[in-house]
Design a protein around this motif. Structure first.
Motif, PDB file in Angstrom:
ATOM      1  N   MET A   1     -23.758 129.921  -6.650  1.00  0.00           N
ATOM      2  CA  MET A   1     -24.995 130.149  -5.908  1.00  0.00           C
ATOM      3  C   MET A   1     -24.739 130.898  -4.607  1.00  0.00           C
ATOM      4  N   SER A   2     -23.505 130.807  -4.147  1.00  0.00           N
ATOM      5  CA  SER A   2     -23.269 131.333  -2.811  1.00  0.00           C
ATOM      6  C   SER A   2     -23.324 132.864  -2.806  1.00  0.00           C
TER       7      SER A   2
ATOM      8  N   ALA B 234     -25.032 118.278   1.539  1.00  0.00           N
ATOM      9  CA  ALA B 234     -26.007 118.725   0.536  1.00  0.00           C
ATOM     10  C   ALA B 234     -25.773 120.182   0.153  1.00  0.00           C
ATOM     11  N   LEU B 235     -25.478 121.003   1.152  1.00  0.00           N
ATOM     12  CA  LEU B 235     -25.265 122.430   0.898  1.00  0.00           C
ATOM     13  C   LEU B 235     -24.001 122.642   0.072  1.00  0.00           C
ATOM     14  N   GLU B 236     -22.952 121.931   0.452  1.00  0.00           N
ATOM     15  CA  GLU B 236     -21.696 122.099  -0.271  1.00  0.00           C
ATOM     16  C   GLU B 236     -21.797 121.578  -1.700  1.00  0.00           C
ATOM     17  N   ALA B 237     -22.632 120.543  -1.874  1.00  0.00           N
ATOM     18  CA  ALA B 237     -22.868 120.023  -3.218  1.00  0.00           C
ATOM     19  C   ALA B 237     -23.492 121.103  -4.106  1.00  0.00           C
ATOM     20  N   GLU B 238     -24.249 122.013  -3.471  1.00  0.00           N
ATOM     21  CA  GLU B 238     -24.866 123.116  -4.221  1.00  0.00           C
ATOM     22  C   GLU B 238     -23.913 124.320  -4.345  1.00  0.00           C
ATOM     23  N   VAL B 240     -22.583 125.964  -1.785  1.00  0.00           N
ATOM     24  CA  VAL B 240     -22.769 126.954  -0.727  1.00  0.00           C
ATOM     25  C   VAL B 240     -21.730 126.705   0.366  1.00  0.00           C
ATOM     26  N   LEU B 258     -32.941 129.702   0.514  1.00  0.00           N
ATOM     27  CA  LEU B 258     -32.155 128.734  -0.257  1.00  0.00           C
ATOM     28  C   LEU B 258     -31.771 127.549   0.616  1.00  0.00           C
ATOM     29  N   ARG B 261     -34.700 125.243   1.020  1.00  0.00           N
ATOM     30  CA  ARG B 261     -34.969 124.443  -0.190  1.00  0.00           C
ATOM     31  C   ARG B 261     -34.002 123.274  -0.316  1.00  0.00           C
ATOM     32  N   ILE B 262     -32.725 123.571  -0.038  1.00  0.00           N
ATOM     33  CA  ILE B 262     -31.718 122.505  -0.160  1.00  0.00           C
ATOM     34  C   ILE B 262     -31.982 121.429   0.888  1.00  0.00           C
ATOM     35  N   SER B 266     -32.913 117.548   0.076  1.00  0.00           N
ATOM     36  CA  SER B 266     -32.085 116.445   0.565  1.00  0.00           C
ATOM     37  C   SER B 266     -32.789 115.690   1.699  1.00  0.00           C
TER      38      SER B 266
END
Lengths: 279, 303
Positions: A1-2, B234-238, B240, B258, B261-262, B266
């Motif tokens: 996604m990044s 939360a971001l790292e879980a996605e 990012v 993005l 949204r994250i 969360s």
């Protein structure tokens, strides 16, 4: 996604957005630049700089001084068209080729070539215009020298109270025009060959004064060279054309020495102009 | 319109320009950005036919520059403001260029006014010009033929702040009228304020290109939150990538949408959420050119 920065291998396409870009109606392609225009521009450029102005001024001043000096100091018998013409023509013959030389080298040394060769991307068209301009300046130069000489002759002989002597033949005039054109071509040749103003000016004086002195000295002390000299020394080969004493042998000398000292380096110079980068 | 395709220029084995491809579009200012010696000037010189390409092609308005019948009427070029004959006056320099293009001498006087040189300045020899005045004279030469494309190498060099502002407005206006502008600089801020598109080059290779908006997004998002630890998780879980900024902030390598949204998913409250532009682009520029910049070159380079 990044999302990371755009990788170098797959650049993101640039998208056109503004509608305005399309508003501009396509324009007809402009007319090509005619050679006569380039010639006019190059002639102007020879004289519209500070160095061009000073060189022209020096030529005019030396012509006046030389004419006055002949009237003041020459014996009455020497007050002829030939004397006056030579007095004006010699300093001019030294200075005018520098104009031809600078017209080429200044594009590199002053770096104006960056603009010149961008406005006219075909370098050889520019260089050809400079060549023709140099020849024209040489022809006009000799005409001015002879005109000044004629006026000096009329004034000088009437001041001295002697008959006005017109001792220059048509053949001699033709030889002079040729000699002047050759001088201008030498200046031009050193310009395209060296493409650096101070370097080319030094080379010009070496070429005209040091070389001929050396060959003369060599010819004087080495008998084997004395016979060879007329076939090697371009300066000596031009002398008969200045004083109107040229014959078939003189033409042969001129052709051989001219090929070696003018045509060959000119060809190399033109090739270098086409190849070298204008920085 | 400028098209550069797979352009390479080699000097004695050194690739000054290495497989460079980009397009500069009409109606847009394209910034050509890179550290000194990155290959910007060489690319521009190839573009205007002063330097032959080793391989690849470069066209302006769909034709090779050398095939333009009267280039000055279609493409305005300023490669180096110092490259003017010092013994000629500014006005005479313009008149010569105008004549070459087949324009009346009056056009030269108009351009003097257009670039705000005064009459006495225009009649002075270029030798006595400051770099800023030479830049104005160079711009005047470039604009003389009313071109559709401008190719300018570091035109803001030597200009004072008012001059830089003037230049920016001029280029903006030129592009808004449908013209194509390719403008190089090694100063990010100069380009950032005026360019629509960016081409970033380092050691002869393109390291990034795209619209400024795209590259700004790529430069990431700045987000602040009282629950910064939870948000980072939360971001790292996605998947990012995040980096802390101050006690309650994060720089996130994702666009703000993005990140928002994250954060919503969360249930983390936010105090700030924005594109990390400006500073972000600068960071990007330094980062992109880090492997290619001179400063880092000597160490750790395996032979």
């Amino acid at each position: 996604m990044s999302t990371t920065t755009t990788p170098a291998t797959a650049p993101a396409p640039i998208t056109a957005s503004p509608a305005r870009a399309a508003d501009r109606t396509p324009r007809p392609a402009p007319e090509p630049i005619p050679f006569t225009r380039l010639l006019g521009v190059e002639l102007t450029k020879m004289f519209d700089t500070r160095s061009g102005r000073w060189l022209t001024t020096s030529v005019a001043v030396t012509a006046l001084i030389a004419t006055a000096a002949v009237i003041a100091f020459a014996p009455d018998t020497a007050l002829t068209f030939d004397t006056f013409g030579t007095a004006v023509g010699v300093p001019m013959a030294v200075l005018l080729p520098v104009l031809a030389l600078l017209s080429v080298t200044s594009e590199y040394t002053q770096r104006s070539g960056l603009t010149t060769f961008t406005l006219v991307p075909h370098r050889h068209r520019v260089v050809r215009a400079k060549l023709v301009a140099s020849v024209l300046v040489g022809i006009v130069g000799i005409a001015v020298a002879l005109g000044t000489g004629a006026v000096g002759n009329l004034v000088g002989s009437s001041v001295a109270g002697v008959d006005t002597v017109w001792d220059v033949s048509a053949a001699q005039l033709g030889g002079l025009v040729l000699a002047y054109v050759l001088l201008m071509l030498v200046g031009f040749m050193l310009g395209v060959l060296i493409r650096n103003s101070p370097g080319a000016i030094v080379a010009y004086f070496v070429y005209n004064f040091v070389l001929s002195t050396l060959t003369m000295a060599l010819a004087a002390y080495q008998p084997w060279f004395a016979d060879l000299q007329p076939w090697v020394d371009f300066n000596a080969a031009q002398a008969p054309f200045f004083d109107g004493t040229f014959d078939a042998t003189a033409w042969a000398h001129l052709a051989v020495t001219g090929s070696l000292w003018l045509v060959l380096p000119l060809a190399v110079g033109l090739w270098l102009v086409g190849r070298s980068e204008v920085k | 319109m400028i098209d550069v395709t797979a352009l390479t220029r080699t000097y004695a084995g050194h690739r000054a320009v290495d497989d460079v491809t980009f397009t500069a579009l009409p109606g847009r200012v394209t910034g050509f950005l890179g550290p000194n010696g990155a290959g910007k000037s060489t690319t521009m010189r190839v573009l205007v036919g002063l330097t032959p390409a080793t391989s690849g092609s470069a066209t302006v308005l769909g034709r090779r520059y050398a095939d333009l019948p009267n280039p000055g009427r279609e493409v305005g070029v300023l490669l180096d403001a110092s490259a003017q004959h010092a013994g000629r006056t500014g006005l005479e320099t313009l008149r010569i260029a105008a004549r070459t293009m087949g324009l009346p001498a009056r056009r030269a006087d108009e351009m003097v006014e257009r670039v705000s040189l005064t009459g006495p300045e225009a009649r002075r020899r270029v030798k006595n010009y400051s770099l800023g005045m030479r830049q104005r004279l160079g711009i005047a030469t470039a604009l003389l033929g009313d071109p559709e494309v401008l190719i300018l190498d570091e035109p803001a060099n030597g200009l004072d702040p008012a001059g830089i502002r003037w230049m920016r407005d001029l280029l903006r206006g030129f592009a808004d009228d449908g013209g194509t502008v390719l403008l190089s600089s090694h100063l990010l801020h100069e380009i950032e304020v005026v360019a629509d598109d960016l081409v970033v080059i380092g050691q002869g290779r393109i390291v990034a290109q795209g619209s400024k908006a795209e590259l700004l997004t790529a430069a990431g998002t700045l987000v602040r939150s009282p629950g910064v630890a939870a948000l980072a998780q939360a971001l790292e879980a996605e998947g990012v990538h995040v980096a802390p900024v101050g006690p309650d902030g994060l720089r996130v390598e994702a666009d703000p949408d993005l990140v928002g949204r994250i954060a919503l998913a969360s249930a983390t409250p936010l105090t700030e959420l924005r594109a990390a532009d400006g500073a972000g682009l600068e960071e990007m520029f330094l980062e992109l050119t880090a492997d290619t910049a001179r400063e880092s070159a000597p160490e750790g380079v395996a032979a």
